[in-house]
Each structure stands twice: as C-alpha cells, then as structure tokens.
Write an enzyme that holds these catalytic residues in place. Structure first.
Site, PDB file in Angstrom:
ATOM      1  N   LYS A   1      41.355  44.898  50.288  1.00 20.71           N
ATOM      2  CA  LYS A   1      39.931  45.274  50.390  1.00 20.71           C
ATOM      3  C   LYS A   1      39.061  44.211  49.725  1.00 20.71           C
ATOM      4  CE  LYS A   1      40.387  48.256  46.340  1.00 20.71           C
ATOM      5  NZ  LYS A   1      40.979  49.533  45.913  1.00 20.71           N
TER       6      LYS A   1
ATOM      7  N   ARG B   1      37.583  61.608  42.724  1.00 17.33           N
ATOM      8  CA  ARG B   1      36.683  60.895  43.635  1.00 17.33           C
ATOM      9  C   ARG B   1      36.991  61.370  45.054  1.00 17.33           C
ATOM     10  NH1 ARG B   1      37.306  54.568  42.210  1.00 17.33           N
ATOM     11  NH2 ARG B   1      39.128  55.021  43.483  1.00 17.33           N
TER      12      ARG B   1
ATOM     13  N   TYR C   1      19.264  28.207  27.611  1.00 13.02           N
ATOM     14  CA  TYR C   1      18.221  29.237  27.575  1.00 13.02           C
ATOM     15  C   TYR C   1      18.349  30.114  26.335  1.00 13.02           C
ATOM     16  CZ  TYR C   1      16.954  28.442  32.475  1.00 13.02           C
ATOM     17  OH  TYR C   1      16.520  27.903  33.654  1.00 13.02           O
TER      18      TYR C   1
ATOM     19  N   MET D   1      22.182  29.880  36.110  1.00  8.41           N
ATOM     20  CA  MET D   1      22.457  30.121  37.525  1.00  8.41           C
ATOM     21  C   MET D   1      23.455  29.123  38.107  1.00  8.41           C
ATOM     22  SD  MET D   1      19.774  30.337  40.698  1.00  8.41           S
ATOM     23  CE  MET D   1      18.912  31.773  40.100  1.00  8.41           C
TER      24      MET D   1
HETATM   25  C1  PLP Z   1      42.343  49.362  45.292  1.00 13.23           C
HETATM   26  C2  PLP Z   1      43.386  50.368  45.511  1.00 13.23           C
HETATM   27  C3  PLP Z   1      44.729  50.091  45.217  1.00 13.23           C
HETATM   28  C4  PLP Z   1      45.172  48.813  44.534  1.00 13.23           C
HETATM   29  O1  PLP Z   1      44.911  48.897  43.153  1.00 13.23           O
HETATM   30  P1  PLP Z   1      45.299  47.729  42.138  1.00 13.23           P
HETATM   31  O2  PLP Z   1      44.891  48.258  40.824  1.00 13.23           O
HETATM   32  O3  PLP Z   1      44.488  46.541  42.532  1.00 13.23           O
HETATM   33  O4  PLP Z   1      46.754  47.496  42.280  1.00 13.23           O
HETATM   34  C5  PLP Z   1      45.670  51.048  45.545  1.00 13.23           C
HETATM   35  N1  PLP Z   1      45.313  52.226  46.103  1.00 13.23           N
HETATM   36  C6  PLP Z   1      44.032  52.532  46.380  1.00 13.23           C
HETATM   37  C7  PLP Z   1      43.701  53.846  46.986  1.00 13.23           C
HETATM   38  C8  PLP Z   1      43.023  51.623  46.092  1.00 13.23           C
HETATM   39  O5  PLP Z   1      41.749  51.934  46.356  1.00 13.23           O
END
Ligand code: PLP
Length: 356
Positions: free
Chosen positions: A35, A130, A252, A300
């Site tokens: 993702k 969640r 800064y 930046m």
């Molecule tokens: C992001 C995610 C993972 C992976 O988690 P990591 O901590 O990066 O290993 C696994 N299962 C779900 C449902 C996730 O959203």
C-alpha cells in the site's frame, strides 16, 4: 546538472528481506503489503523484485489493477475492500481478492449478482476497533457470506493493535480463535511485528509490510539485529560550506548556536523532499560515510550538517540521510515518528533509481 538528491531502491535487499520473512514463516503464504506506493518505494518496482511472493496487498483498486495489467498473476488483495458497490464488477473482472469488514460491504457483495466467484478475506475486529466485524457478529456474517455462494476462497482475518509493544497479541488471539472455533477455512493474522515474535500468528497467510522494506517494526530491536537490509537509501550532497565562530547560529530561528568553531555544510535535502521538519539538531547523518549530525532547523530545500568531524570536507561530498549504514528508524525516532511515515512521504520531486 539536476539537484543532487536521489533515492536508490535496492532490489536485492527486498529479496533478502522476503527470505527473512520466509525464514520466520516457512509454512505460510506471503502477502507482501504494497500500500501507499509500496511504502514510498514504487509499486511495480517492488512487486517485480518480490515476484515470488504469493500475493500483494494494496488499498487502492487502481494499484491492484495496475499490478494485474502488468502481468502479476498472484493473489491481489484490497485491504479495505470496496468503498462503493460500483467497484465490484471491476474487482471481479481483474480477479481481485477483497477484505469484507462490515455489514454494508457484506450486503453489497451478497446483493451484487456477480457471476465470477471472488476470494474474500472476512475481517474480525479483535481490539483495534477500526475495521472488522465484532466477534459477536462474525459467525453470522460468515454464514451469510458462505450461503451467498458468491465467494470463492474465504480467509478469516484480523489485524493486531499491539503486536509491536508489550501488550502483545495474547488477548486478540484468544478472541479470534474462540470466535472461529474449529474451521477448515484459511486464516491471516500477522503483520511484520506479529510474525517475527509470535509463531502462533503465522497461520496460512502472513502480511508483512515494513520488514520487507528493511525497517524494524519495534522500538526495542533494530533492523540490524533482525538481519533486515535497508531498501531505500536517500542521498544528497553538500552544496555549500560556512565556517562559523562560537556564538554564531545557523538557519531559521537561530535554534543552533555554535559553542566552538564549527564547519557547517548545507545539504540539498529538505522537508519538501520528505525529510522530517521535526528532526531536531543532532539527528544523525553520514557525510562521506562518516557519522555526524544535523544542525538547526530543517528547511524546505536544505538541511545543515556538522562537517567538523569530516576531514577535508568539501562541496560535492556525499551525504546519506537514511538507508545504507544509517537506519531510517533512527531518523524517525529522532523526529518523533515511525519509519513508515518517512518512507511513504518521500516526495515525488526526488528522483529514484532502482539498483539490482
Ligand atoms: C499495513 C498492513 C499490514 C502490514 O503491516 P506492517 O506493520 O507494515 O508489517 C498488514 N495488514 C494490514 C491489514 C495492514 O493494513
């Protein structure tokens, strides 16, 4: 000449980290979590390097379709499932597997009249609060799904809230297994933090994300100690040097005040590249491979670093912000965040090269 900043993606490190996952979970299928553009590393780049993974998980349907169209034939799982019923035909057409985590999704799926069977990961809420059916409603949801005869393979799934800290997974594991009882259906529970420390969570599918990218899921164990190799190395160069005297300041807000004669290097990397503005003076950085620290506020397009420990420092010196020999976990910790955020936030203006 372009600005001298560059992110390199080390595909051998990705393959090595996948082998580490397989070492922990030799009997599980591996769903590599890609993702957020593969945690900022590039979706197709990572999928290609990890082409021996059994599946890939994403959140965006466009990403999953892109992988399917690029020729990946393994399981492609949408971790949040569908957001609208109009997506269902597209999911079926591309043979995407989907998470179903609430009643609304279940009703959309069951009422869809799809003629192609879809593989479903039915999600239970075991304390993250969640996504997922509560344990009380899970069995009924499962029955409804199975009765619909629209599902292909059904996998029972949960996601742990505290696999990375002292609370562990004991209570959610108890809830999950008590709820599902004896079943022949496949199970998927573990993210990186769970699969390393809790063998009982490995089950049929593991879902590693962060460890594949070479970062530790824990604050009390380094990636090095876990034999993980960093995948992304963010590098730049010194573009100017200032010699400042005791009492003089840098950057800064004049937050850094020299207490001795200090040679300061300006490095072409700032928060608009994804370097965290919250990283304080003293955050580690490598110049020509030598460990030194940042000085003053992150701007930046620039950060300042202490060149005093670097012999013969000069403009053009190579700077590593994170990656090889400097774990992104250290920078994240300094900035009060986690590696996930830094990796995902690498800015699109930073050019990327893929190394074999
Ligand atoms: C992001 C995610 C993972 C992976 O988690 P990591 O901590 O990066 O290993 C696994 N299962 C779900 C449902 C996730 O959203």
């Amino acid at each position: 000449m372009p600005r001298p900043i560059l992110a390199s993606i080390n595909t051998s490190a990705l393959k090595h980290n996948l082998a580490v996952v397989r070492g922990y979970a030799p009997h599980s299928k591996v769903m590599a979590v890609l993702k957020a553009n593969a945690y900022g590393h590039g979706l197709v780049t990572v999928a290609t390097a990890l082409s021996t993974a059994d599946g890939f998980a994403t959140v965006d349907i466009e990403d999953a379709i892109r992988l399917r169209e690029a020729g990946f034939r393994q399981t492609l799982l949408l971790l949040n499932g569908l957001f609208h019923e109009s997506e269902l035909p597209l999911m079926a057409e591309h043979r995407l597997s989907i998470v179903i985590h609430n009643q609304e999704q279940l009703e959309m799926f069951v009422g869809s009249g799809l003629t192609i069977k879809t593989d479903i990961f039915l999600k239970m809420n075991t304390g993250m609060n969640r996504l997922g059916f509560s344990p009380n409603h899970f069995s009924l949801a499962l029955q409804r799904l199975l009765n619909s005869r629209l599902a292909g393979n059904v996998t029972l799934m949960t996601h742990f809230a505290t696999a990375d800290d002292a609370a562990g997974v004991e209570e959610p594991m108890r809830l999950f297994f008590k709820t599902i009882g004896d079943t022949h259906l496949a199970k998927s529970l573990a993210n990186s933090a769970a699969l390393i420390r809790y063998p009982a969570t490995r089950a049929d599918w593991v879902r590693p994300g962060i460890m594949l990218y070479g970062s530790s899921p824990y604050t009390d164990q380094t990636s090095e100690a876990l034999a993980l190799r960093p995948v992304m190395t963010l590098q730049s160069e010194v573009i100017a040097i200032q010699d400042i005297q005791p009492g003089e300041t840098v950057g800064y807000g004049q937050t850094f005040v020299a207490n001795r004669a200090t040679r300061v290097g300006m490095v072409a990397c700032g928060y608009a590249d994804g370097y965290p503005r919250h990283a304080p003076s003293g955050t580690p950085v490598l110049v020509n491979g030598v460990r030194t620290t940042t000085l003053g506020r992150v701007a930046m397009d620039m950060i300042c670093v202490d060149l005093t420990p670097i012999s013969q420092a000069g403009v053009g010196d190579k700077v590593t912000l994170w990656g090889d020999r400097l774990s992104v976990d250290e920078i994240a910790q300094g900035a009060g965040t986690v590696s996930y955020e830094l990796l995902c936030a690498l800015a699109s203006r930073v050019p990327m090269v893929v190394l074999a």
